[in-house]
Design a protein around this motif. Structure first.
Motif, PDB file in Angstrom:
ATOM      1  N   THR A   1      -6.037   0.754   9.962  1.00 32.49           N
ATOM      2  CA  THR A   1      -6.597   1.568   9.739  1.00 32.49           C
ATOM      3  C   THR A   1      -8.525   1.967   9.502  1.00 32.49           C
ATOM      4  O   THR A   1      -8.233   3.377   9.299  1.00 32.49           O
TER       5      THR A   1
ATOM      6  N   VAL B   1      -4.675   3.654  -2.451  1.00 25.90           N
ATOM      7  CA  VAL B   1      -4.227   3.948  -0.615  1.00 25.90           C
ATOM      8  C   VAL B   1      -3.606   2.558  -0.259  1.00 25.90           C
ATOM      9  O   VAL B   1      -2.455   2.604   0.651  1.00 25.90           O
TER      10      VAL B   1
ATOM     11  N   GLU C   1       0.118   3.602  -1.361  1.00 27.81           N
ATOM     12  CA  GLU C   1       0.480   4.626  -0.920  1.00 27.81           C
ATOM     13  C   GLU C   1       1.377   4.932   0.732  1.00 27.81           C
ATOM     14  O   GLU C   1       1.683   5.303   0.797  1.00 27.81           O
ATOM     15  N   GLN C   2      -0.324   4.688   0.814  1.00 32.88           N
ATOM     16  CA  GLN C   2      -0.493   4.806   2.873  1.00 32.88           C
ATOM     17  C   GLN C   2       0.103   4.145   3.012  1.00 32.88           C
ATOM     18  O   GLN C   2       0.695   4.067   4.552  1.00 32.88           O
ATOM     19  N   TYR C   3      -0.356   2.485   3.154  1.00 34.35           N
ATOM     20  CA  TYR C   3       0.053   1.411   3.522  1.00 34.35           C
ATOM     21  C   TYR C   3       1.265   0.493   3.184  1.00 34.35           C
ATOM     22  O   TYR C   3       2.105   0.831   4.354  1.00 34.35           O
TER      23      TYR C   3
ATOM     24  N   GLY D   1       3.596   2.346   1.332  1.00 38.15           N
ATOM     25  CA  GLY D   1       5.081   3.112   1.614  1.00 38.15           C
ATOM     26  C   GLY D   1       4.970   2.787   0.103  1.00 38.15           C
ATOM     27  O   GLY D   1       6.466   3.728  -0.093  1.00 38.15           O
TER      28      GLY D   1
ATOM     29  N   GLU E   1       5.484   4.878  -3.748  1.00 38.78           N
ATOM     30  CA  GLU E   1       4.981   5.952  -4.582  1.00 38.78           C
ATOM     31  C   GLU E   1       4.628   5.329  -5.568  1.00 38.78           C
ATOM     32  O   GLU E   1       5.002   4.709  -6.902  1.00 38.78           O
TER      33      GLU E   1
END
Length: 161
Positions: A31, A42, A45-47, A49, A51
């Motif tokens: 990232t 982050v 959630e983003q790395y 996946g 929720e």
């Protein structure tokens, strides 16, 4: 088979910490993010996946239940009372990320078909896997290199006086 019935391997502190460092290193490489404090929300959630769901009902109406992870649904649940305390919230997320890294594959391989594919964190006497996830969380939130840099900067400041 419940979480308590699954046999998880004993992991040394060094192994757990190296797994946290590996995740953080891969996250930073992928990232290009290198900030402190470590952005655990982050990462979750983003790395990874997941929720993140903040709850104050059912199981989470009890303040002893701090968080949980449901692997089958890529869901991390956090008690609403924890969210109001930034340090506790970050530690709870890092703890659940620890379960993802350290225990997910073993749990999914050994769970009953009719279970929900999750683990839940509560206060009180902790099983080994909870202690492992705590150790992982500490290592993720306080990377050893960053802690060493702070100690060195304090040593340097004291040496110059």
């Amino acid at each position: 088979m419940s979480t308590e019935e699954i046999i998880y391997p004993e992991l040394s502190a060094e192994t757990i910490e190296s797994q946290a460092e590996k995740l953080l290193r891969e996250f930073r490489e992928d990232t290009k993010r290198n900030e402190l404090p470590v952005p655990v929300e982050v990462i979750a959630e983003q790395y990874l996946g997941y929720e993140i769901e903040i709850l104050d009902d059912e199981l989470f109406s009890d303040p002893d239940y701090l968080g949980g992870i449901i692997f089958d649904k890529n869901l991390i649940q956090v008690n609403a009372a924890v969210e109001r305390h930034e340090g506790r919230y970050s530690f709870t997320l890092a703890h659940e990320i620890g379960h993802h890294v350290l225990h997910r594959d073993i749990y999914l391989k050994n769970k009953d078909v009719d279970t929900d594919g999750g683990m839940c964190r509560e206060t009180g006497e902790k099983p080994v896997i909870e202690k492992q996830a705590d150790r992982f969380a500490a290592a993720l939130l306080m990377p050893s290199a960053a802690v060493a840099d702070v100690i060195d900067s304090i040593d340097d400041a004291v040496d110059t006086k």
